[in-house]
Design a protein around this motif. Structure first.
Motif, PDB file in Angstrom:
ATOM      1  N   THR A 171      12.029   8.140  -5.774  1.00 20.71           N
ATOM      2  CA  THR A 171      12.076   7.736  -7.178  1.00 20.71           C
ATOM      3  C   THR A 171      11.480   6.348  -7.310  1.00 20.71           C
ATOM      4  O   THR A 171      11.330   5.629  -6.319  1.00 20.71           O
ATOM      5  N   ALA A 172      11.163   5.979  -8.540  1.00 17.15           N
ATOM      6  CA  ALA A 172      10.660   4.627  -8.808  1.00 17.15           C
ATOM      7  C   ALA A 172      11.800   3.630  -8.654  1.00 17.15           C
ATOM      8  O   ALA A 172      12.941   3.902  -9.043  1.00 17.15           O
ATOM      9  N   ILE A 173      11.513   2.476  -8.090  1.00 20.45           N
ATOM     10  CA  ILE A 173      12.521   1.431  -7.913  1.00 20.45           C
ATOM     11  C   ILE A 173      13.110   1.023  -9.264  1.00 20.45           C
ATOM     12  O   ILE A 173      14.280   0.686  -9.364  1.00 20.45           O
ATOM     13  N   VAL A 174      12.312   1.106 -10.315  1.00 24.81           N
ATOM     14  CA  VAL A 174      12.769   0.770 -11.665  1.00 24.81           C
ATOM     15  C   VAL A 174      13.959   1.643 -12.075  1.00 24.81           C
ATOM     16  O   VAL A 174      14.805   1.217 -12.852  1.00 24.81           O
ATOM     17  N   ASN A 175      14.063   2.856 -11.543  1.00 22.97           N
ATOM     18  CA  ASN A 175      15.158   3.769 -11.883  1.00 22.97           C
ATOM     19  C   ASN A 175      16.475   3.435 -11.182  1.00 22.97           C
ATOM     20  O   ASN A 175      17.521   3.966 -11.567  1.00 22.97           O
ATOM     21  N   LEU A 231       9.289  -8.360  -9.402  1.00 19.15           N
ATOM     22  CA  LEU A 231       8.019  -8.506 -10.104  1.00 19.15           C
ATOM     23  C   LEU A 231       6.992  -7.490  -9.615  1.00 19.15           C
ATOM     24  O   LEU A 231       6.218  -6.953 -10.401  1.00 19.15           O
ATOM     25  N   LEU A 232       6.988  -7.209  -8.319  1.00 18.10           N
ATOM     26  CA  LEU A 232       6.121  -6.159  -7.778  1.00 18.10           C
ATOM     27  C   LEU A 232       6.583  -4.779  -8.231  1.00 18.10           C
ATOM     28  O   LEU A 232       5.791  -3.964  -8.689  1.00 18.10           O
ATOM     29  N   ALA A 233       7.871  -4.525  -8.103  1.00 15.92           N
ATOM     30  CA  ALA A 233       8.420  -3.205  -8.419  1.00 15.92           C
ATOM     31  C   ALA A 233       8.224  -2.848  -9.891  1.00 15.92           C
ATOM     32  O   ALA A 233       8.035  -1.684 -10.237  1.00 15.92           O
ATOM     33  N   LEU A 234       8.276  -3.859 -10.755  1.00  9.41           N
ATOM     34  CA  LEU A 234       8.123  -3.619 -12.191  1.00  9.41           C
ATOM     35  C   LEU A 234       6.661  -3.614 -12.637  1.00  9.41           C
ATOM     36  O   LEU A 234       6.357  -3.362 -13.790  1.00  9.41           O
ATOM     37  N   GLY A 235       5.748  -3.920 -11.721  1.00  8.57           N
ATOM     38  CA  GLY A 235       4.325  -3.855 -12.032  1.00  8.57           C
ATOM     39  C   GLY A 235       3.749  -5.113 -12.662  1.00  8.57           C
ATOM     40  O   GLY A 235       2.648  -5.089 -13.196  1.00  8.57           O
ATOM     41  N   TYR A 236       4.456  -6.244 -12.597  1.00  6.79           N
ATOM     42  CA  TYR A 236       3.918  -7.491 -13.131  1.00  6.79           C
ATOM     43  C   TYR A 236       2.877  -8.097 -12.210  1.00  6.79           C
ATOM     44  O   TYR A 236       2.068  -8.902 -12.640  1.00  6.79           O
ATOM     45  N   ILE A 237       2.949  -7.728 -10.938  1.00  8.54           N
ATOM     46  CA  ILE A 237       1.990  -8.258  -9.954  1.00  8.54           C
ATOM     47  C   ILE A 237       1.302  -7.097  -9.288  1.00  8.54           C
ATOM     48  O   ILE A 237       1.891  -6.112  -8.964  1.00  8.54           O
ATOM     49  N   ASP A 284       0.802  -1.213   0.000  1.00 13.58           N
ATOM     50  CA  ASP A 284       0.000   0.000   0.000  1.00 13.58           C
ATOM     51  C   ASP A 284       0.842   1.273   0.000  1.00 13.58           C
ATOM     52  O   ASP A 284       0.398   2.299  -0.470  1.00 13.58           O
ATOM     53  N   ASN A 285       2.044   1.189   0.535  1.00 13.63           N
ATOM     54  CA  ASN A 285       2.852   2.397   0.671  1.00 13.63           C
ATOM     55  C   ASN A 285       4.206   2.223  -0.014  1.00 13.63           C
ATOM     56  O   ASN A 285       5.220   2.119   0.635  1.00 13.63           O
ATOM     57  N   GLY A 286       4.212   2.158  -1.310  1.00 17.01           N
ATOM     58  CA  GLY A 286       5.477   2.241  -1.999  1.00 17.01           C
ATOM     59  C   GLY A 286       6.116   0.966  -2.466  1.00 17.01           C
ATOM     60  O   GLY A 286       7.326   0.844  -2.385  1.00 17.01           O
ATOM     61  N   HIS A 287       5.349   0.023  -2.977  1.00 19.34           N
ATOM     62  CA  HIS A 287       6.020  -1.153  -3.522  1.00 19.34           C
ATOM     63  C   HIS A 287       6.690  -0.833  -4.849  1.00 19.34           C
ATOM     64  O   HIS A 287       7.418  -1.658  -5.386  1.00 19.34           O
ATOM     65  N   LYS A 288       6.476   0.370  -5.371  1.00 16.21           N
ATOM     66  CA  LYS A 288       7.154   0.791  -6.590  1.00 16.21           C
ATOM     67  C   LYS A 288       8.052   2.011  -6.366  1.00 16.21           C
ATOM     68  O   LYS A 288       8.733   2.457  -7.275  1.00 16.21           O
ATOM     69  N   ILE A 289       8.050   2.541  -5.159  1.00 17.55           N
ATOM     70  CA  ILE A 289       8.787   3.773  -4.853  1.00 17.55           C
ATOM     71  C   ILE A 289       9.826   3.496  -3.774  1.00 17.55           C
ATOM     72  O   ILE A 289       9.597   2.727  -2.857  1.00 17.55           O
ATOM     73  N   CYS A 290      10.973   4.160  -3.867  1.00 17.12           N
ATOM     74  CA  CYS A 290      11.981   4.105  -2.809  1.00 17.12           C
ATOM     75  C   CYS A 290      12.443   5.537  -2.524  1.00 17.12           C
ATOM     76  O   CYS A 290      12.153   6.459  -3.283  1.00 17.12           O
ATOM     77  N   GLU A 316       8.823 -14.534  -2.148  1.00 13.69           N
ATOM     78  CA  GLU A 316       7.704 -14.924  -2.997  1.00 13.69           C
ATOM     79  C   GLU A 316       7.508 -13.852  -4.060  1.00 13.69           C
ATOM     80  O   GLU A 316       7.896 -12.695  -3.854  1.00 13.69           O
ATOM     81  N   PRO A 317       6.891 -14.186  -5.194  1.00 15.54           N
ATOM     82  CA  PRO A 317       6.726 -13.192  -6.263  1.00 15.54           C
ATOM     83  C   PRO A 317       6.026 -11.907  -5.827  1.00 15.54           C
ATOM     84  O   PRO A 317       6.325 -10.835  -6.345  1.00 15.54           O
ATOM     85  N   ASP A 318       5.125 -11.996  -4.852  1.00 16.02           N
ATOM     86  CA  ASP A 318       4.450 -10.792  -4.361  1.00 16.02           C
ATOM     87  C   ASP A 318       4.937 -10.402  -2.962  1.00 16.02           C
ATOM     88  O   ASP A 318       4.263  -9.712  -2.222  1.00 16.02           O
ATOM     89  N   GLY A 319       6.155 -10.829  -2.625  1.00  7.60           N
ATOM     90  CA  GLY A 319       6.667 -10.635  -1.274  1.00  7.60           C
ATOM     91  C   GLY A 319       7.666  -9.506  -1.115  1.00  7.60           C
ATOM     92  O   GLY A 319       8.073  -8.841  -2.074  1.00  7.60           O
ATOM     93  N   PHE A 320       8.061  -9.315   0.129  1.00  8.30           N
ATOM     94  CA  PHE A 320       9.023  -8.298   0.528  1.00  8.30           C
ATOM     95  C   PHE A 320      10.102  -8.946   1.372  1.00  8.30           C
ATOM     96  O   PHE A 320       9.825  -9.826   2.170  1.00  8.30           O
TER      97      PHE A 320
END
Length: 127
Positions: free
Chosen positions: A70-74, A121-127, A47-53, A108-112
């Motif tokens: 920034t986005a983790i992808v960066n 997979l979470l950070a890139l938006g596949y899940i 809920d709070n930033g699986h794509k942001i760091c 796990e694929p949807d884990g931390f």
């Protein structure tokens, strides 16, 4: 451990110290030089930033620590020590039922991971 310290820990987990691979110019006018020491913080939940760091730059001119998000992808193009997994690697993770995080932990694929970093997979938006 108290309830408040558990909440704080979940949101302030930090990866190893690293450095900027290139100059970073933000929209607000701030600029950070290539080679600056940085600390990357992951937020540790969906809920709070699986794509942001959050990146804290430790080499600012006035010796105060500057922070930006920034986005983790960066991360692979901006900060040392991070590599984007190949498409074949991501497909293998999906079929094997696990994935790695930007800090290299197996989850796990949807884990931390315990450091708060989400699976790629979470950070890139596949899940």
């Amino acid at each position: 451990m108290s309830f408040i310290s558990r909440i704080t820990k979940a949101y302030s987990i930090t990866a190893a110290a690293r450095y900027l691979k290139r100059d970073v110019k933000l929209k607000d006018g701030r600029t950070f030089s290539k080679g600056s020491n940085v600390v990357v913080k992951f937020f540790g939940n969906k809920d709070n930033g699986h794509k942001i760091c959050e990146i804290t730059v430790r080499d600012s001119m006035d010796m105060s620590y500057e922070t930006y998000k920034t986005a983790i992808v960066n991360l692979p193009t901006t900060v040392s020590g991070f590599a984007l997994p190949s498409i074949m690697t991501r497909q293998k993770w999906v079929s094997d039922g696990y994935a790695k995080t930007p800090t290299g932990k197996k989850v796990e694929p949807d884990g931390f991971a315990d450091d708060g970093s989400p699976s790629w997979l979470l950070a890139l938006g596949y899940i």
